[in-house]
Write an enzyme that holds these catalytic residues in place. Structure first.
Site, short mmCIF file in Angstrom:
data_model
loop_
_atom_site.label_atom_id
_atom_site.label_comp_id
_atom_site.label_asym_id
_atom_site.label_seq_id
_atom_site.Cartn_x
_atom_site.Cartn_y
_atom_site.Cartn_z
N TYR A 227 0.87 -1.18 0.00
CA TYR A 227 0.00 0.00 0.00
C TYR A 227 0.90 1.22 0.00
CZ TYR A 227 -4.09 -2.90 0.99
OH TYR A 227 -5.10 -3.81 0.91
N HIS A 409 -16.67 -1.97 3.85
CA HIS A 409 -15.30 -1.98 4.37
C HIS A 409 -15.19 -2.85 5.61
CE1 HIS A 409 -11.27 -0.51 5.34
NE2 HIS A 409 -11.68 -0.35 6.58
#
Length: 614
Positions: A227, A409
């Site tokens: 990420y 999420h």
């Protein structure tokens, strides 16, 4: 008399001629109609690379009237065959497969399935139909057709949420489909949303302004998962605008490595933010960047440009809005390719001519707290968060709000997420649902239709978790190893309500710890100095402690966060609220399946790569 006998003869010829013409026209129309069921060449609006090196490229088109998907699979380097299919979570066992294979002389095609050991079998029910196989300058192009639902219990049902596509390459000739050794072939999987909503694209104004937020010259790490975070600052005099569209910018050649991207706006009260470009988990990264959490845009593999409804736009810039943005790019590099430079990001399209409604983002689900936890070794443990009727009655306008998009999420153990509307005790509508959700594939998804929430409605968000690989309880929290259950809904008109979430009253959890301690004669500390996470770590996880915790979450009172954008709660009593009453739930709709021809178990289709199937 000769003249009179001649006239009827002429009319008869005329009638026969007209009849033949009509028959010919009928067959032409029929042929055109049949040809029309196959998408025209290059009419496949969605496209993704399947493997990291982009040898396999999948395009598709959806027919909601026929309830079928047309796949165009481009194989750029074909050896002795290729496999495409779907499975529950990307496994090559218990998978629904379409297989093209070559025995050294001839090519064959078949709808197949793999058993629990990964052995492939030809399906007697052929629901993958090969319409065309053709060599092109780019490689072998296969045109396939597959219904959403079939009458075959071994087939995968194509649904609205995430689909795990599997693929494989055959490098050697196979005498039969059953002879394929799946453990020895090169294979992989890719996540995608196949059933994109059939929504018309709104007209864009000519004076649209564009802004690109791109990771600058990133050398993609040769690690499977990275990420990458990059900070961008807006000009100091940046006035308020409406974002009405955004789209991905993918560096050419990296299409298979850039998995998903998000742009977050930072919290204005923690400005200024430092410059940064590096891995999001880097030790040198400032903790202040963790306050950049307000989602502006999100893209995932397979998604196209995102458009706001013509009547609304996302407010962006101006007084009270942070000038700092954080781009987050998820690189998926399973082959650990080295020295690949990337400049991917998102392009925001915005206008200073504000639309009638400001769009907003509201956070639903569970508060980030260790009070909500999942025991270890669970396969499908459910936690539920509520946005109660008391909160919506107080915070929503009389005409309600209109949800047009949603982003689900969780962290690493999330497997399913669903949000429903409860009105007067009855579940009336599903806002968003993903039965094959993956935390590694998150995008803002347009809803098939706009959903209206009225004052007094309850929004219920449930998440299903799998903790089979964990030895300790997984508690709620911000860390990636802890858990969340969230639905970011995108709606209009904008209200002051930014967060509507719940969690179980902590006092009831202490009662649970004391009971388990007494019943099992275990030493679970319940003093004030012992954290909830430490207390969960000491629980002896047996059938009683698991069942009791599950029951506790289903009846204990909840505390509500009915919060404004300033993080201040709306006035009212929000502690120890009774769980909302749900009297009726939506009935599961049985999908209409399409019956297809059966084959004998030994049958398969001979394929002429020039395009003929026979």
């Amino acid at each position: 008399f000769p003249a009179r006998t001649c006239c009827p003869s002429f009319k008869l010829r005329e009638v026969v001629s007209m009849y033949c013409t009509m028959v010919a026209m009928f067959f032409i129309i029929l042929l055109m109609a049949l040809k029309g069921t196959v998408p025209r060449e290059n009419h496949f609006p969605y496209k993704i690379p399947l493997d990291p090196e982009s040898i396999l490229e999948l395009s598709w088109n959806i027919s909601y009237t026929e309830e079928v998907i047309y796949f165009q699979l481009l194989v750029k380097e074909l050896k002795y065959g290729v496999i495409l299919g779907m499975s529950d979570r990307g496994e090559f066992y218990n998978a629904d497969l379409a297989v093209l294979w070559n025995d050294g002389d001839n090519s064959y095609f078949g709808d197949a399935w793999s058993d629990a050991k990964g052995k492939i079998h030809l399906d007697s029910h052929q629901d993958y139909q090969l319409l065309q196989a053709q060599n092109t300058s780019a490689g072998l192009s296969l045109l396939l057709k597959r219904p959403f639902s079939t009458c075959d219990p071994r087939d995968y049902r194509i649904e609205d949420g995430t689909i795990h596509l599997v693929y494989g390459f055959l490098d050697e000739p196979c005498l039969s489909l059953e002879a394929i050794n799946t453990s020895a072939i090169q294979k992989g999987f890719q996540r995608v949303q196949l059933l994109k909503p059939n929504i018309s694209i709104p007209e864009m104004p000519s004076d649209l302004i564009k802004m690109e937020i791109r990771a600058p010259n990133v050398t993609i790490p040769n690690e499977e998962t990275t990420y990458w975070c990059y900070m961008k600052k807006l000009p100091d005099d940046f006035s308020q605008h409406h974002i009405i569209k955004y789209e991905p910018i993918i560096t050419k050649g990296n299409e298979a490595l850039v998995h998903h991207m998000e742009v977050f706006q930072c919290a204005v009260e923690f400005e200024p933010y430092p410059e940064f470009s590096g891995p999001c988990d880097a030790k040198m990264k400032s903790d202040r960047l963790n306050y950049c959490r307000h989602v502006l845009a999100a893209w995932a593999l397979g998604a196209k440009a995102f458009y706001y409804p013509k009547e609304a736009g996302l407010p962006f810039g101006g007084p009270g809005s942070s000038k700092y943005l954080r781009l987050e790019v998820h690189y998926h590099n399973p082959l650990k390719i080295k020295d690949r430079i990337d400049n991917s990001g998102l392009r925001l399209h915005y206008t200073d001519k504000l639309r009638p409604f400001d769009a907003g983002i509201m956070e639903l689900g569970l508060v980030y707290t260790p009070v909500m936890a999942i025991p270890p070794k669970e396969t499908d443990f459910i936690l539920t968060g509520y946005c109660t009727d008391k909160c919506t009655q107080l915070a929503l306008p009389h005409s309600g709000i209109h949800i047009f998009a949603s982003q689900l999420h969780t962290h690493l153990t999330g497997r399913k997420v669903i949000t429903v509307i409860v009105r007067e005790g009855n579940v009336t509508e599903i806002v968003n649902r993903d039965d094959h959700y993956s935390p590694h594939f998150q995008e803002i998804r347009m809803l098939k239709k706009i959903v209206t929430v009225l004052p007094g409605d309850v929004l219920v968000t449930s998440c299903t978790y799998n903790t089979e690989s964990r030895e300790l309880a997984t508690v709620g929290g911000l860390s990636i190893t802890k858990e969340m259950c969230v639905n970011y809904i995108h709606y209009y008109p904008l209200t002051q309500l930014e967060l509507c979430k719940s969690y179980m009253d902590p006092g009831y959890l202490q009662i649970y710890f004391r009971f388990v301690n007494r019943f099992n004669n275990e030493e679970i500390y319940t003093c004030h100095n012992t954290s909830v996470e430490e207390q969960f770590a000491l629980v002896p996880w047996n059938s009683l402690s698991r069942t009791m915790l599950k029951a506790l979450y289903n009846f204990a009172p909840i505390s509500m966060h009915c919060n404004k954008s300033s993080a201040v709660r709306f006035p009212g009593e929000w502690e120890r609220q009774l769980l909302p009453t749900i009297k009726t739930r939506l009935e599961e709709v049985t999908p209409q399946c399409q019956d297809t021809p059966r084959l004998s178990p030994s049958a398969s289709t001979l394929v002429n790569i020039d395009g003929k199937i026979g």
